[in-house]
Design a protein around this motif. Structure first.
Motif, PDB file in Angstrom:
ATOM      1  N   ARG A  55       0.827  -1.213   0.000  1.00  0.00           N
ATOM      2  CA  ARG A  55       0.000   0.000   0.000  1.00  0.00           C
ATOM      3  C   ARG A  55       0.859   1.259   0.000  1.00  0.00           C
ATOM      4  O   ARG A  55       0.595   2.208  -0.747  1.00  0.00           O
ATOM      5  CB  ARG A  55      -0.904   0.024   1.237  1.00  0.00           C
ATOM      6  N   GLN A  59       1.061   4.146  -2.881  1.00  0.00           N
ATOM      7  CA  GLN A  59       0.741   5.550  -2.608  1.00  0.00           C
ATOM      8  C   GLN A  59       1.907   6.476  -2.947  1.00  0.00           C
ATOM      9  O   GLN A  59       1.710   7.569  -3.491  1.00  0.00           O
ATOM     10  CB  GLN A  59       0.358   5.708  -1.141  1.00  0.00           C
ATOM     11  N   VAL A  89      -5.122  -5.945  -2.797  1.00  0.00           N
ATOM     12  CA  VAL A  89      -4.568  -4.785  -2.083  1.00  0.00           C
ATOM     13  C   VAL A  89      -4.320  -3.626  -3.043  1.00  0.00           C
ATOM     14  O   VAL A  89      -4.702  -2.476  -2.777  1.00  0.00           O
ATOM     15  CB  VAL A  89      -3.259  -5.170  -1.356  1.00  0.00           C
ATOM     16  N   ALA A  93      -6.186   0.115  -3.768  1.00  0.00           N
ATOM     17  CA  ALA A  93      -5.422   1.369  -3.741  1.00  0.00           C
ATOM     18  C   ALA A  93      -5.597   2.165  -5.031  1.00  0.00           C
ATOM     19  O   ALA A  93      -4.957   3.210  -5.199  1.00  0.00           O
ATOM     20  CB  ALA A  93      -3.941   1.059  -3.515  1.00  0.00           C
TER      21      ALA A  93
END
Length: 442
Positions: A55, A59, A89, A93
């Protein structure tokens, strides 16, 4: 990539690999879970991947483009790490997928990634795979040859559909990385020669009714550490956009591929901001939709291969024999790649290191993870973590020497779960059949 004269120490590796931390009582941790606990509960060898790291890196990559004021659609290269949990996951995101087979396309869809966020690359797409892309109306197919372009157009017309495509350009740029992961030189099998693009693009956009020709794509290679190859390759694409538009053709999309390198050893790995800045400099004024397709940069640092020492052996060299092998992690055998290796128990600060060869049990001399690696003392049943194994580790695994596939675990904070059970020998044998005539009359 530039390297220092000595390998990183235990503490150096911990500093450059924040997905793994050291607890004075519990030893090495992934998230808030001790690797020793996972070894006890699930056994070894096993893959451990940290959802938090996936994650965070997703990001960070997205933020780099935001900071550069550059709208970019991000697609994860599924070939680097294809487990459903990992894809879920990244899908949550906001990432799409870059796939290179029909199987990967189906995996991405099964993980909840929308078809309109899936890009299909790859040099050898079969008719069935192209039909699958057309049926699901994916974001685009990156076409690798004139032959593929004509096949895809014919299939789309037979199905009375249209499919969005970009032409993958081979810009004849050397990515200055390992020869086996360089993909943008003229002698490489990937893409369409730069000089052939204008006429083929013109024919496709004006005459091929089954295609919606959107733009150009490029992928220069993997584990790129400097901006020069990106600048060279992307500048070639920008020039081609101008050439095509001057011919009255529309160019709406540019797929920039992936390839951003990481720190395995002592490499000076670039930040995503470098890639974002290069793309902004070259494409920012071109009024095109941009895509990127990183894989290794996200997934490699998120995963470790957890293994146990079977035995040690003294000879001309001191050997440490692990229960993990090239059948789990083939990169050292295939690419002579370097992976950090850390004892799971914290070594004594005063413990001397000595050179050892870290090897696996497979009957091949190439089944070697490290030669003459300086490590603290290791003995039978000690645990080790092989770092940066989240990319091209489990996806390239095999069952060579009848070694069933290892278990795979995801850690998320203080939670963990098995995301691929350890294959049993019974599972492995169940895939095989003996011809009926061998058993007739037995």
């Amino acid at each position: 990539m530039s390297l220092s004269h000595s390998d990183p120490t235990y503490n150096d590796l911990l500093r450059t690999h924040p997905a793994v931390t050291a607890d004075p009582q519990k030893g090495l941790m992934v998230g808030s879970v001790a690797l020793s606990t996972l070894a006890e509960e699930v056994g070894t060898p096993c893959w451990v991947i940290n959802a938090e790291t996936l994650r965070l890196r997703a990001q960070l990559m997205q933020q780099a483009f935001t900071d550069a004021s550059l709208p970019v659609t991000c697609h994860f290269a599924v070939k680097s790490q294809d487990n459903q949990a990992c894809l879920t996951v990244l899908g949550q995101a906001g990432w799409g997928a870059d796939v290179v087979s029909g199987g990967e396309l189906e995996r991405a869809l099964a993980a909840g990634i929308p078809a309109d966020k899936i890009v299909f690359s790859g040099v050898g797409k079969t008719d069935d795979e192209l039909k699958l892309a057309i049926t699901h109306d994916i974001a685009q197919v990156n076409v690798e040859s004139a032959e593929e372009l004509h096949r895809l157009n014919g299939l789309a017309q037979q199905m009375e559909r249209t499919i969005r495509v970009s032409l993958r350009v081979n810009p004849d740029v050397d990515a200055k990385t390992h020869s086996k992961i360089t993909t943008g030189r003229a002698e490489d099998k990937f893409g369409i020669a730069y000089t052939d693009i204008p006429s083929l693009y013109r024919t496709a956009q004006r005459d091929m009714q089954g295609l919606n020709v959107r733009g150009l794509a490029v992928h220069l290679g993997s584990q790129i550490s400097t901006e020069e190859p990106f600048r060279q390759g992307y500048t070639q694409l920008a020039k081609m956009v101008t050439t095509l538009r001057q011919d009255g053709l529309s160019v709406e999309d540019i797929d920039c591929g992936g390839g951003l390198g990481i720190t395995y050893r002592n490499e000076i790995a670039p930040a995503p901001a470098m890639l974002a800045q290069v793309m902004a400099d070259i494409f920012g004024a071109l009024d095109v939709n941009l895509r990127v397709e990183p894989g290794r940069w996200l997934s490699a640092p998120a995963g470790v291969l957890l293994s146990r020492v079977i035995d040690t052996k003294q000879g001309t060299h001191q050997f440490v024999i692990l229960d993990a092998a090239m059948s789990e992690l083939v990169r050292p055998a295939m690419y002579d790649s370097w992976h950090g290796i850390l004892p799971v128990h914290l070594p004594d600060a005063e413990a001397a290191t000595s050179p050892v060869d870290v090897v696996g049990p497979v009957c091949e001399s190439s089944d070697t993870f490290a030669k003459q690696r300086m490590l603290p003392p290791l003995k039978r049943n000690d645990l080790v973590a092989i770092l940066d194994a989240g990319a091209y580790g489990s996806t390239m695994s095999s069952t060579y020497n009848s070694r069933p596939f290892a278990a795979q675990i995801m850690v998320d904070g203080d939670q963990w779960a098995v995301i691929r059970p350890r294959q049993t020998l019974e599972d492995l044998l169940a895939c095989e059949k003996t011809p009926h005539w061998f058993t007739q009359g037995a």
